[in-house]
Write a protein that holds these residues in place. Structure first.
Motif, PDB file in Angstrom:
ATOM      1  N   LEU A 108       0.826  -1.209   0.000  1.00  0.00           N
ATOM      2  CA  LEU A 108       0.000   0.000   0.000  1.00  0.00           C
ATOM      3  C   LEU A 108       0.858   1.257   0.000  1.00  0.00           C
ATOM      4  O   LEU A 108       0.602   2.212  -0.746  1.00  0.00           O
ATOM      5  CB  LEU A 108      -0.921   0.004   1.220  1.00  0.00           C
ATOM      6  N   ARG A 111       2.589   1.689  -3.415  1.00  0.00           N
ATOM      7  CA  ARG A 111       1.630   2.094  -4.452  1.00  0.00           C
ATOM      8  C   ARG A 111       1.165   3.526  -4.239  1.00  0.00           C
ATOM      9  O   ARG A 111       0.990   4.292  -5.188  1.00  0.00           O
ATOM     10  CB  ARG A 111       0.446   1.136  -4.460  1.00  0.00           C
ATOM     11  N   HIS A 112       0.963   3.893  -2.960  1.00  0.00           N
ATOM     12  CA  HIS A 112       0.500   5.244  -2.652  1.00  0.00           C
ATOM     13  C   HIS A 112       1.553   6.275  -3.029  1.00  0.00           C
ATOM     14  O   HIS A 112       1.210   7.377  -3.487  1.00  0.00           O
ATOM     15  CB  HIS A 112       0.167   5.342  -1.166  1.00  0.00           C
ATOM     16  N   GLY A 115       1.280   6.767  -6.580  1.00  0.00           N
ATOM     17  CA  GLY A 115       0.059   7.509  -6.876  1.00  0.00           C
ATOM     18  C   GLY A 115       0.212   8.990  -6.635  1.00  0.00           C
ATOM     19  O   GLY A 115      -0.403   9.816  -7.322  1.00  0.00           O
ATOM     20  N   ALA A 116       1.047   9.354  -5.642  1.00  0.00           N
ATOM     21  CA  ALA A 116       1.281  10.773  -5.361  1.00  0.00           C
ATOM     22  C   ALA A 116       1.913  11.464  -6.556  1.00  0.00           C
ATOM     23  O   ALA A 116       1.597  12.625  -6.869  1.00  0.00           O
ATOM     24  CB  ALA A 116       2.168  10.919  -4.132  1.00  0.00           C
ATOM     25  N   CYS A 119      -0.781  12.060  -9.015  1.00  0.00           N
ATOM     26  CA  CYS A 119      -1.627  13.183  -8.591  1.00  0.00           C
ATOM     27  C   CYS A 119      -1.016  14.509  -9.032  1.00  0.00           C
ATOM     28  O   CYS A 119      -1.717  15.411  -9.500  1.00  0.00           O
ATOM     29  CB  CYS A 119      -1.792  13.178  -7.070  1.00  0.00           C
ATOM     30  N   PHE A 138      -7.263   7.133  -4.377  1.00  0.00           N
ATOM     31  CA  PHE A 138      -6.005   7.556  -3.758  1.00  0.00           C
ATOM     32  C   PHE A 138      -6.231   8.041  -2.329  1.00  0.00           C
ATOM     33  O   PHE A 138      -5.490   7.678  -1.404  1.00  0.00           O
ATOM     34  CB  PHE A 138      -5.381   8.676  -4.603  1.00  0.00           C
ATOM     35  N   GLU A 141      -7.106   5.075  -0.072  1.00  0.00           N
ATOM     36  CA  GLU A 141      -5.895   4.313   0.219  1.00  0.00           C
ATOM     37  C   GLU A 141      -5.059   5.021   1.286  1.00  0.00           C
ATOM     38  O   GLU A 141      -4.519   4.389   2.196  1.00  0.00           O
ATOM     39  CB  GLU A 141      -5.080   4.144  -1.060  1.00  0.00           C
ATOM     40  N   GLY A 142      -4.976   6.332   1.190  1.00  0.00           N
ATOM     41  CA  GLY A 142      -4.239   7.106   2.182  1.00  0.00           C
ATOM     42  C   GLY A 142      -4.836   6.983   3.568  1.00  0.00           C
ATOM     43  O   GLY A 142      -4.125   6.909   4.572  1.00  0.00           O
ATOM     44  N   ILE A 145      -3.882   3.573   5.004  1.00  0.00           N
ATOM     45  CA  ILE A 145      -2.489   3.582   5.467  1.00  0.00           C
ATOM     46  C   ILE A 145      -2.375   4.305   6.802  1.00  0.00           C
ATOM     47  O   ILE A 145      -1.699   3.832   7.728  1.00  0.00           O
ATOM     48  CB  ILE A 145      -1.578   4.249   4.414  1.00  0.00           C
TER      49      ILE A 145
END
Length: 224
Positions: A108, A111-112, A115-116, A119, A138, A141-142, A145
């Protein structure tokens, strides 16, 4: 005579290099059970063999994992810190559930982080088709986490959890549970490496204490 000495030394170096290359190639050798699609890649590091499975809900409402391997083949996955720690100690330090939580958390976070970057690209381009759905996923998911991090670092009463502590005279040295989880799951540091990073001696009792603390943190994360 000098020429003979140099020639012998060169042969020794060549032999040593040939042996080193042989060991590297042997380390990257892929077992036949993986099938021909998995190529040899010594730089990939140690691998573990996994039988692919899918999760299925039974008629009774229970959840079970069903093997789905083709012709009995297995999947080769690069060993992570949990695999390596258990290989070195030659015993199981954590339950399968705890290891699954640790790996999920690491996945996670990785991947996050990717993803940032996406973004930032979407913001720079003014968004586009599907950008809203991506941002929702996104953010969700944040939040997951963040919840797992809180569960790892704090108990139910909101107190920060200490993974390991030693008091000597007026000095107190601590390893916090939240830091332990980040170092092992995300940083892929072994328990021994965590001890060294905090200036602790690599004693068996310290390893045992950290393993218990990490297992408890992973259990809290699972319930988050």
């Amino acid at each position: 005579m000098m020429h003979v000495v140099f020639k012998t030394a060169a042969k020794d170096r060549d032999a040593e290099e040939a042996e080193r290359i042989r060991r590297v190639k042997a380390a990257g050798k892929v077992p036949r059970v993986c099938g021909p699609e998995v190529i040899e890649a010594p730089a990939r590091g140690p691998i573990r063999l996994v039988v692919p499975k899918v999760v299925r809900v039974t008629d009774g409402g229970d959840v079970e994992r069903i093997p789905v391997s083709h012709e009995g083949r297995k999947v080769a996955k690069v060993c992570d810190v949990f695999d390596l720690m258990e290989a070195r100690t030659r015993r199981k330090l954590f339950s399968d559930v705890q290891i699954d939580v640790g790996r999920r958390y690491a996945s996670l976070v990785e991947r996050h982080a990717k993803g940032a970057t996406k973004c930032s690209s979407l913001e720079a381009s003014g968004g586009g088709s599907g950008s809203g759905e991506f941002m929702d996923a996104f953010l969700s998911e944040g939040q997951e986490i963040a919840a797992m991090r809180r569960a790892a670092a704090y108990d139910r009463d909101g107190r920060e959890v200490v993974a390991l502590e030693v008091r000597r005279a007026s000095k107190v040295r601590r390893i916090m549970a939240g830091d332990l989880v980040e170092r092992v799951c995300v940083g892929q540091q072994s328990l021994s490496a965590v001890l060294r990073a905090h200036g602790w001696t690599n004693r068996g009792s310290h390893i045992e204490a950290l393993a218990l603390s990490l297992g408890a943190a992973l259990d809290r994360m699972r319930r988050a």
